[in-house]
Design a protein around this motif. Structure first.
Motif, PDB file in Angstrom:
ATOM      1  N   LYS A   4       0.719  -1.111   0.018  1.00 50.13           N
ATOM      2  CA  LYS A   4      -0.667  -0.014  -0.226  1.00 50.13           C
ATOM      3  C   LYS A   4       0.987   0.863   0.336  1.00 50.13           C
ATOM      4  O   LYS A   4       2.056   1.770   0.708  1.00 50.13           O
ATOM      5  CB  LYS A   4      -1.482  -0.317   1.228  1.00 50.13           C
ATOM      6  N   SER A   5       0.738   2.521  -0.894  1.00 50.22           N
ATOM      7  CA  SER A   5       0.680   3.644  -0.736  1.00 50.22           C
ATOM      8  C   SER A   5       0.632   5.389  -0.240  1.00 50.22           C
ATOM      9  O   SER A   5       1.537   6.267   0.355  1.00 50.22           O
ATOM     10  CB  SER A   5       1.538   3.733  -2.395  1.00 50.22           C
ATOM     11  N   ASN A   6      -0.777   4.433   0.674  1.00 47.25           N
ATOM     12  CA  ASN A   6      -1.181   5.253   1.474  1.00 47.25           C
ATOM     13  C   ASN A   6      -2.035   5.074   2.001  1.00 47.25           C
ATOM     14  O   ASN A   6      -3.569   5.130   1.770  1.00 47.25           O
ATOM     15  CB  ASN A   6      -2.470   6.691  -0.144  1.00 47.25           C
ATOM     16  N   VAL A   7      -1.494   4.787   2.974  1.00 45.65           N
ATOM     17  CA  VAL A   7      -2.017   4.337   4.474  1.00 45.65           C
ATOM     18  C   VAL A   7      -2.268   5.485   5.184  1.00 45.65           C
ATOM     19  O   VAL A   7      -0.905   5.977   5.583  1.00 45.65           O
ATOM     20  CB  VAL A   7      -1.427   2.702   4.836  1.00 45.65           C
ATOM     21  N   GLY A  38       0.513  11.236  10.980  1.00 45.82           N
ATOM     22  CA  GLY A  38       1.720  10.109   9.984  1.00 45.82           C
ATOM     23  C   GLY A  38       1.192  10.088   8.652  1.00 45.82           C
ATOM     24  O   GLY A  38      -0.576   9.088   8.696  1.00 45.82           O
ATOM     25  N   VAL A  39       1.701   9.406   8.015  1.00 43.09           N
ATOM     26  CA  VAL A  39       0.992   8.763   6.396  1.00 43.09           C
ATOM     27  C   VAL A  39       2.759   7.812   5.871  1.00 43.09           C
ATOM     28  O   VAL A  39       3.931   8.230   6.133  1.00 43.09           O
ATOM     29  CB  VAL A  39       1.119   9.795   5.740  1.00 43.09           C
ATOM     30  N   TYR A  40       2.469   6.669   5.910  1.00 42.82           N
ATOM     31  CA  TYR A  40       3.319   5.418   5.385  1.00 42.82           C
ATOM     32  C   TYR A  40       3.219   5.632   3.973  1.00 42.82           C
ATOM     33  O   TYR A  40       1.692   5.780   2.784  1.00 42.82           O
ATOM     34  CB  TYR A  40       2.484   4.208   5.313  1.00 42.82           C
ATOM     35  N   THR A  41       4.523   5.728   2.733  1.00 43.84           N
ATOM     36  CA  THR A  41       3.982   6.304   1.647  1.00 43.84           C
ATOM     37  C   THR A  41       5.674   5.478   1.344  1.00 43.84           C
ATOM     38  O   THR A  41       6.091   4.981   1.675  1.00 43.84           O
ATOM     39  CB  THR A  41       5.127   7.403   1.485  1.00 43.84           C
ATOM     40  N   PRO A  42       6.560   5.474  -0.222  1.00 38.98           N
ATOM     41  CA  PRO A  42       7.037   4.372  -0.259  1.00 38.98           C
ATOM     42  C   PRO A  42       8.717   5.190  -0.426  1.00 38.98           C
ATOM     43  O   PRO A  42       9.209   4.180  -0.314  1.00 38.98           O
ATOM     44  CB  PRO A  42       6.538   4.376  -2.810  1.00 38.98           C
ATOM     45  N   SER A  89      -1.835  12.990   3.508  1.00 41.57           N
ATOM     46  CA  SER A  89      -1.426  11.982   3.001  1.00 41.57           C
ATOM     47  C   SER A  89      -1.015  11.955   2.405  1.00 41.57           C
ATOM     48  O   SER A  89      -0.235  13.188   2.083  1.00 41.57           O
ATOM     49  CB  SER A  89      -3.501  11.192   2.078  1.00 41.57           C
ATOM     50  N   PHE A  90      -0.636  11.158   0.974  1.00 44.21           N
ATOM     51  CA  PHE A  90       0.777  11.839  -0.022  1.00 44.21           C
ATOM     52  C   PHE A  90       0.115  10.987  -1.259  1.00 44.21           C
ATOM     53  O   PHE A  90      -0.653  10.131  -1.659  1.00 44.21           O
ATOM     54  CB  PHE A  90       2.127  11.030   0.667  1.00 44.21           C
ATOM     55  N   PHE A  91       0.482  11.790  -1.637  1.00 40.14           N
ATOM     56  CA  PHE A  91      -0.049  11.812  -3.632  1.00 40.14           C
ATOM     57  C   PHE A  91       0.990  12.119  -4.551  1.00 40.14           C
ATOM     58  O   PHE A  91       1.607  13.169  -4.201  1.00 40.14           O
ATOM     59  CB  PHE A  91      -1.302  12.301  -4.006  1.00 40.14           C
ATOM     60  N   ASN A  92       2.125  11.147  -5.665  1.00 38.70           N
ATOM     61  CA  ASN A  92       2.473  12.194  -6.612  1.00 38.70           C
ATOM     62  C   ASN A  92       3.712  12.835  -6.405  1.00 38.70           C
ATOM     63  O   ASN A  92       3.845  14.181  -6.358  1.00 38.70           O
ATOM     64  CB  ASN A  92       1.759  12.463  -7.444  1.00 38.70           C
ATOM     65  N   ASN A  93       4.635  12.239  -4.961  1.00 36.76           N
ATOM     66  CA  ASN A  93       5.488  13.583  -4.484  1.00 36.76           C
ATOM     67  C   ASN A  93       5.104  14.626  -3.517  1.00 36.76           C
ATOM     68  O   ASN A  93       5.621  15.575  -3.689  1.00 36.76           O
ATOM     69  CB  ASN A  93       6.916  12.961  -5.016  1.00 36.76           C
ATOM     70  N   TYR A  94       3.985  14.563  -3.466  1.00 42.52           N
ATOM     71  CA  TYR A  94       3.056  15.841  -2.526  1.00 42.52           C
ATOM     72  C   TYR A  94       2.291  15.294  -1.174  1.00 42.52           C
ATOM     73  O   TYR A  94       1.800  14.094  -1.034  1.00 42.52           O
ATOM     74  CB  TYR A  94       1.668  16.345  -3.486  1.00 42.52           C
ATOM     75  N   ILE A  95       2.683  15.774   0.625  1.00 44.54           N
ATOM     76  CA  ILE A  95       1.922  15.684   1.348  1.00 44.54           C
ATOM     77  C   ILE A  95       1.207  16.441   1.625  1.00 44.54           C
ATOM     78  O   ILE A  95       1.596  17.198   0.727  1.00 44.54           O
ATOM     79  CB  ILE A  95       3.080  15.417   2.044  1.00 44.54           C
ATOM     80  N   LEU A 111      -6.122  23.800   3.790  1.00 43.89           N
ATOM     81  CA  LEU A 111      -5.727  22.766   3.033  1.00 43.89           C
ATOM     82  C   LEU A 111      -4.251  22.684   2.606  1.00 43.89           C
ATOM     83  O   LEU A 111      -4.007  24.077   2.182  1.00 43.89           O
ATOM     84  CB  LEU A 111      -6.238  22.338   1.903  1.00 43.89           C
ATOM     85  N   TRP A 112      -3.263  22.488   2.955  1.00 44.26           N
ATOM     86  CA  TRP A 112      -1.223  22.636   1.875  1.00 44.26           C
ATOM     87  C   TRP A 112      -1.403  21.372   1.600  1.00 44.26           C
ATOM     88  O   TRP A 112      -1.314  20.110   1.897  1.00 44.26           O
ATOM     89  CB  TRP A 112      -0.991  23.321   3.341  1.00 44.26           C
ATOM     90  N   THR A 113      -0.383  21.403   1.162  1.00 42.19           N
ATOM     91  CA  THR A 113       0.528  20.634  -0.020  1.00 42.19           C
ATOM     92  C   THR A 113       1.895  20.701   0.338  1.00 42.19           C
ATOM     93  O   THR A 113       2.161  22.167   0.133  1.00 42.19           O
ATOM     94  CB  THR A 113       0.537  20.070  -1.539  1.00 42.19           C
ATOM     95  N   TYR A 114       2.944  19.895   0.493  1.00 40.67           N
ATOM     96  CA  TYR A 114       4.250  19.625   0.842  1.00 40.67           C
ATOM     97  C   TYR A 114       4.651  19.306  -0.656  1.00 40.67           C
ATOM     98  O   TYR A 114       4.832  18.199  -0.850  1.00 40.67           O
ATOM     99  CB  TYR A 114       5.317  19.567   2.017  1.00 40.67           C
ATOM    100  N   SER A 115       5.444  20.354  -1.722  1.00 40.34           N
ATOM    101  CA  SER A 115       6.098  19.417  -2.844  1.00 40.34           C
ATOM    102  C   SER A 115       7.248  18.875  -2.213  1.00 40.34           C
ATOM    103  O   SER A 115       8.307  19.935  -1.855  1.00 40.34           O
ATOM    104  CB  SER A 115       6.651  20.373  -4.213  1.00 40.34           C
ATOM    105  N   ILE A 116       7.366  17.668  -2.237  1.00 36.83           N
ATOM    106  CA  ILE A 116       8.851  16.243  -1.864  1.00 36.83           C
ATOM    107  C   ILE A 116      10.245  17.237  -2.916  1.00 36.83           C
ATOM    108  O   ILE A 116      10.897  17.470  -2.800  1.00 36.83           O
ATOM    109  CB  ILE A 116       8.494  15.336  -1.546  1.00 36.83           C
TER     110      ILE A 116
END
Length: 132
Positions: A4-7, A38-42, A89-95, A111-116
């Motif tokens: 899983k990549s988005n738990v 917290g979120v589990y990501t690849p 959450s995590f999606f396409n290298n964004y937190i 709502l905020w996103t963080y670009s890795i």
């Protein structure tokens, strides 16, 4: 969690004892925190925010790259208001961070996103997305 990549991980209390149980030996070592997100990501397990000593709120993003190596993700711009108990959450290298509570225990509705990749925070204006 394997495969899983988005738990989303829900943690009420993260302490030095928990981190010690992972045999974490490097610095930085995440501080004692109440209600971090917290979120589990690849990329590893990511933790954000949480209440720390003297009612201060942590604004750093920690990533557990392996079973015993933490890193702090750096930011090229100002982070969102410090918070605890937010959705993450995590999606396409964004937190993705939504809501939570601030130091005054007020509910946040942002709502905020963080670009890795770019190491920067982006505020998403919900007024243009959601009809009231």
């Amino acid at each position: 969690i394997e495969g899983k990549s988005n738990v989303t991980i829900s943690a009420k209390y993260v302490s030095d004892e928990l981190f010690d149980s992972f045999c974490i030996t490097n610095d930085p070592k995440p501080p004692l925190a109440l209600c971090p997100s917290g979120v589990y990501t690849p990329l590893g397990t990511i933790y954000y925010g949480g209440m720390i000593e003297n009612s201060e709120i942590n604004d750093k993003i920690y990533i557990l790259k392996s079973i015993n190596k933490w890193e702090i993700l750096k930011s090229n711009n100002s982070p969102p208001e410090h918070r605890y108990g937010a959705f993450i959450s995590f999606f396409n290298n964004y937190i993705i961070i939504f809501g939570g509570k601030n130091k005054k225990n007020e509910l946040l509705n942002d709502l905020w996103t963080y670009s890795i990749e770019n190491q920067e925070w982006i505020h998403i204006d919900l007024k243009n997305i959601v009809n009231k």
